[in-house]
Design a protein around this motif. Structure first.
Motif, PDB file in Angstrom:
ATOM      1  N   THR A 126       0.935  -1.210  -0.107  1.00 40.50           N
ATOM      2  CA  THR A 126       0.160   0.007  -0.097  1.00 40.50           C
ATOM      3  C   THR A 126       0.930   0.971  -0.020  1.00 40.50           C
ATOM      4  O   THR A 126       0.152   2.556  -0.531  1.00 40.50           O
ATOM      5  N   THR A 127       1.977   1.527   0.892  1.00 39.55           N
ATOM      6  CA  THR A 127       2.975   2.501   0.802  1.00 39.55           C
ATOM      7  C   THR A 127       3.556   2.473  -0.192  1.00 39.55           C
ATOM      8  O   THR A 127       3.641   3.788  -0.699  1.00 39.55           O
ATOM      9  N   THR A 128       3.738   1.425  -0.800  1.00 39.40           N
ATOM     10  CA  THR A 128       4.308   1.757  -2.921  1.00 39.40           C
ATOM     11  C   THR A 128       3.914   2.146  -3.157  1.00 39.40           C
ATOM     12  O   THR A 128       4.164   3.191  -4.602  1.00 39.40           O
ATOM     13  N   GLN A 129       1.998   1.885  -4.203  1.00 43.04           N
ATOM     14  CA  GLN A 129       1.154   2.109  -4.227  1.00 43.04           C
ATOM     15  C   GLN A 129       0.961   4.184  -3.666  1.00 43.04           C
ATOM     16  O   GLN A 129       0.685   5.150  -5.475  1.00 43.04           O
ATOM     17  N   ILE A 130       0.655   4.449  -2.882  1.00 43.91           N
ATOM     18  CA  ILE A 130       0.562   5.634  -2.249  1.00 43.91           C
ATOM     19  C   ILE A 130       1.545   6.821  -3.262  1.00 43.91           C
ATOM     20  O   ILE A 130       1.664   7.218  -3.124  1.00 43.91           O
TER      21      ILE A 130
ATOM     22  N   GLU B 274       3.860   5.924  -5.493  1.00 46.98           N
ATOM     23  CA  GLU B 274       3.580   5.911  -6.772  1.00 46.98           C
ATOM     24  C   GLU B 274       2.408   7.499  -7.215  1.00 46.98           C
ATOM     25  O   GLU B 274       2.957   7.765  -8.727  1.00 46.98           O
ATOM     26  N   HIS B 275       1.272   7.270  -6.476  1.00 44.80           N
ATOM     27  CA  HIS B 275       0.096   8.299  -6.255  1.00 44.80           C
ATOM     28  C   HIS B 275       0.441   9.374  -6.310  1.00 44.80           C
ATOM     29  O   HIS B 275       0.102  10.577  -7.134  1.00 44.80           O
ATOM     30  N   ALA B 276       1.394   9.830  -4.863  1.00 43.16           N
ATOM     31  CA  ALA B 276       1.876  11.311  -4.578  1.00 43.16           C
ATOM     32  C   ALA B 276       2.995  11.848  -6.020  1.00 43.16           C
ATOM     33  O   ALA B 276       3.070  12.858  -6.518  1.00 43.16           O
TER      34      ALA B 276
ATOM     35  N   GLN C 191       3.598  14.957 -10.059  1.00 45.66           N
ATOM     36  CA  GLN C 191       4.010  15.967 -11.398  1.00 45.66           C
ATOM     37  C   GLN C 191       2.899  16.680 -12.073  1.00 45.66           C
ATOM     38  O   GLN C 191       3.101  17.537 -12.137  1.00 45.66           O
ATOM     39  N   GLN C 192       1.226  16.009 -11.820  1.00 46.37           N
ATOM     40  CA  GLN C 192       0.370  17.148 -12.102  1.00 46.37           C
ATOM     41  C   GLN C 192       0.589  18.089 -11.863  1.00 46.37           C
ATOM     42  O   GLN C 192       0.029  19.222 -12.082  1.00 46.37           O
ATOM     43  N   LEU C 193       0.912  18.244 -10.406  1.00 43.70           N
ATOM     44  CA  LEU C 193       1.288  19.867  -9.850  1.00 43.70           C
ATOM     45  C   LEU C 193       1.940  20.882 -10.035  1.00 43.70           C
ATOM     46  O   LEU C 193       1.719  22.081 -11.241  1.00 43.70           O
ATOM     47  N   GLU C 194       3.125  19.927 -11.003  1.00 43.27           N
ATOM     48  CA  GLU C 194       4.382  21.087 -11.455  1.00 43.27           C
ATOM     49  C   GLU C 194       3.200  21.453 -13.354  1.00 43.27           C
ATOM     50  O   GLU C 194       3.718  22.552 -13.457  1.00 43.27           O
ATOM     51  N   GLN C 195       2.828  20.211 -13.518  1.00 44.28           N
ATOM     52  CA  GLN C 195       2.092  20.357 -15.016  1.00 44.28           C
ATOM     53  C   GLN C 195       1.045  21.420 -14.660  1.00 44.28           C
ATOM     54  O   GLN C 195       1.514  22.936 -15.604  1.00 44.28           O
TER      55      GLN C 195
END
Length: 540
Positions: free
Chosen positions: A97-101, A103-105, A110-114
């Motif tokens: 779950t931590t790995t998935q979190i 990756e989502h973060a 990246q979306q925030l930078e875009q």
């Protein structure tokens, strides 16, 4: 041990069983071992359940036995092992779950930078647009006024050119109509009346041989002149309407192939685009049985009935011999007179033609429209329904008023141009107050002609013709009894004068004598009388 049934030793020989007792005795050890195994299994299952569920009432230690050794097992340690395995499984799940979190973060980062880059780009665009807006709004009132002035000037120039070219078109129409009237021989002549006055006569055609008959004088006109003059007038009216590009209320059909004389349709039957045969003939088989006609329902509809504009005998003879043709002719000439009056009203003479007598003189109306119209100023338009306006340009009812044009010129209105289109609401309103209709013209003309036909046998005798008639008038006609009067028999030698057989006729004669004496006339001077002999001689 022997069997009590078969007396054989049990289990001594591997031979088949001889009885049920031997078989039961042979299977008993195996059944006992199976029961023991089942009991051990049930006991171990209870212990495992207690270890897994952590039951405090169960024993802390228990032993596991097999065929060789006995092992002592600690229940608490077994429970801790199960918890350890569960903890490891939960740890693995948490790591996943931590790995998935993470990756989502990373993706959100990246979306925030875009988004920040897009925001910066949009902010720059908005700043540029704001700068452009500020530069555009600088002195915008003056520039807007200038642009509006340029647009208005362009509109005015376009309207001016439109009006100019329309005025050229109007001049061309007027010229064509005047030349058509001159080429048709439309002219006005003055004649001297018996009383010393002057009266006008209108001719059409070459020379002064074909007068245009006034509708009120149809009873006294030659049927040749009536047919010829009305035909020429119909041709001139159709030609003028073509030059003016207007559609007449009543459609006129000019002579053409298999259609020798002109006719006219009623307003409700006009402009239906159907081939109507000449009155008195039937449509040919090729037209009624054609494939196009058979595929449609047009030939099933009744054809409109045209009204004639010609006669083949004197009007009085036509009225007595063929009343239907007489009525059709009167309706036809009334519709033609209505077309001429409609032309006059729409082309500048709209203040007249309020009575049916005004439309009877076809020659006078055409002459005034075509030849006198260009030699006088245009008439002022008046709308019969125009409302009184107040000082703020609004009517007394509160609705804004539409400005009206100053005058109507000959050739201005038409159905063929968008400029001064006759079908527009503001232009069609000039005919709104016109109460004269074709049925009113037909009824009034028919009544006038009928009254004129009833007094056609009466003639005026001057003083010379009355000389020596005093004694004849003084004599009272004698009738031979009531029986002969009732039978209706008359004597061939009786007087040609009308016989006065009632007190009403005597009273009328006395009234006429009294009026003549009051005017200083003696009995036997000029008066009206009915001469049958003269009527017969005139007909011969």
């Amino acid at each position: 041990m022997e069997c009590t049934v078969c007396n054989r030793a049990i289990g001594s020989e591997p031979s088949p069983f001889h009885c049920a007792t031997c078989a039961r005795a042979t299977l008993f050890p195996h059944r006992a071992q199976l029961a023991e195994v089942l009991l051990d299994r049930e006991q171990e299952a209870r212990r495992v359940t207690a270890v897994v569920q952590g039951d405090e009432s169960a024993e802390t230690h228990y032993s596991i036995r097999n065929s060789h050794t006995t092992i002592m097992v600690d229940r608490e340690k077994c429970t801790m092992g199960a918890e350890l395995e569960q903890t490891k499984a939960e740890t693995a799940l948490i790591k996943e779950t931590t790995t998935q979190i993470n990756e989502h973060a990373s993706m959100l980062q990246q979306q925030l930078e875009q988004a920040r880059k897009e925001y910066a780009a949009r902010k720059a665009v908005l700043a540029q647009r704001h700068s452009d807006l500020q530069s555009v709004q600088h002195n915008i009132t003056a520039r807007r006024k200038k642009e509006l002035d340029n647009v208005q000037e362009s509109i005015n120039e376009t309207k001016h050119n439109w009006d100019k070219y329309h005025s050229y078109t109007v001049r061309a129409r007027v010229t064509l109509c005047e030349e058509a009237a001159k080429l048709s021989g439309l002219k006005q002549k003055w004649r001297k009346a018996k009383d010393g006055g002057l009266y006008d006569i209108y001719y059409i055609g070459p020379g002064d041989t074909l007068p245009i008959v006034d509708l009120r004088d149809l009873n006294n006109a030659s049927f040749f002149e009536v047919s010829a003059s009305i035909t020429a007038v119909a041709q001139l009216v159709v030609q003028i309407s073509h030059y003016l590009t207007v559609r007449l209320p009543a459609e006129v059909t000019l002579p053409h192939r298999d259609y020798p004389l002109p006719t006219i349709f009623s307003p409700s039957s006009s402009y239906q685009s159907r081939d109507v045969p000449f009155p008195g003939t039937t449509p040919t088989a090729s037209t009624s049985n054609s494939p196009d006609a058979s595929r449609s329902f047009e030939h099933h509809r009744p054809l409109p009935r045209p009204r004639t504009l010609f006669i083949d005998r004197p009007l009085m003879d036509l009225a007595t011999q063929d009343p239907q043709a007489y009525a059709m002719f009167l309706e036809g000439v009334s519709l033609l007179a209505y077309d001429v009056a409609w032309l006059c009203r729409t082309q500048g003479l709209q203040d007249e033609f309020n009575e049916w007598e005004d439309v009877c003189s076809l020659g006078r109306n055409l002459f005034r429209l075509l030849l006198e119209q260009g030699h006088r100023p245009s008439t002022t338009r008046t709308d019969s329904r125009r409302e009184l306006t107040s000082g703020n340009g609004r009517s007394q009812t509160g609705t804004p008023t539409r400005p009206s044009r100053a005058s109507v010129k000959f050739g201005e209105f038409s159905h063929g141009t968008s400029h001064s289109f006759l079908g527009a609401a503001e232009n069609a309103g000039y005919l709104r107050g016109w109460k004269l209709t074709p049925p009113k013209i037909v009824d009034s003309l028919s009544a006038m002609l009928l009254a004129d036909q009833q007094v056609q046998g009466w003639e005026v005798l001057d003083q010379k013709e009355w000389h020596g008639m005093d004694d004849v008038i003084a004599e009272e006609p004698i009738l031979v009894g009531p029986k002969r009067r009732n039978t209706g028999l008359t004597d061939d030698t009786r007087s040609v004068m009308s016989v006065a057989t009632s007190a009403a006729a005597t009273a009328a004669t006395a009234a006429v004598e009294t009026e003549d004496m009051g005017q200083g006339k003696s009995r036997g001077v000029n008066g009206w009388t009915k001469l049958k002999s003269r009527t017969n001689e005139g007909s011969r």
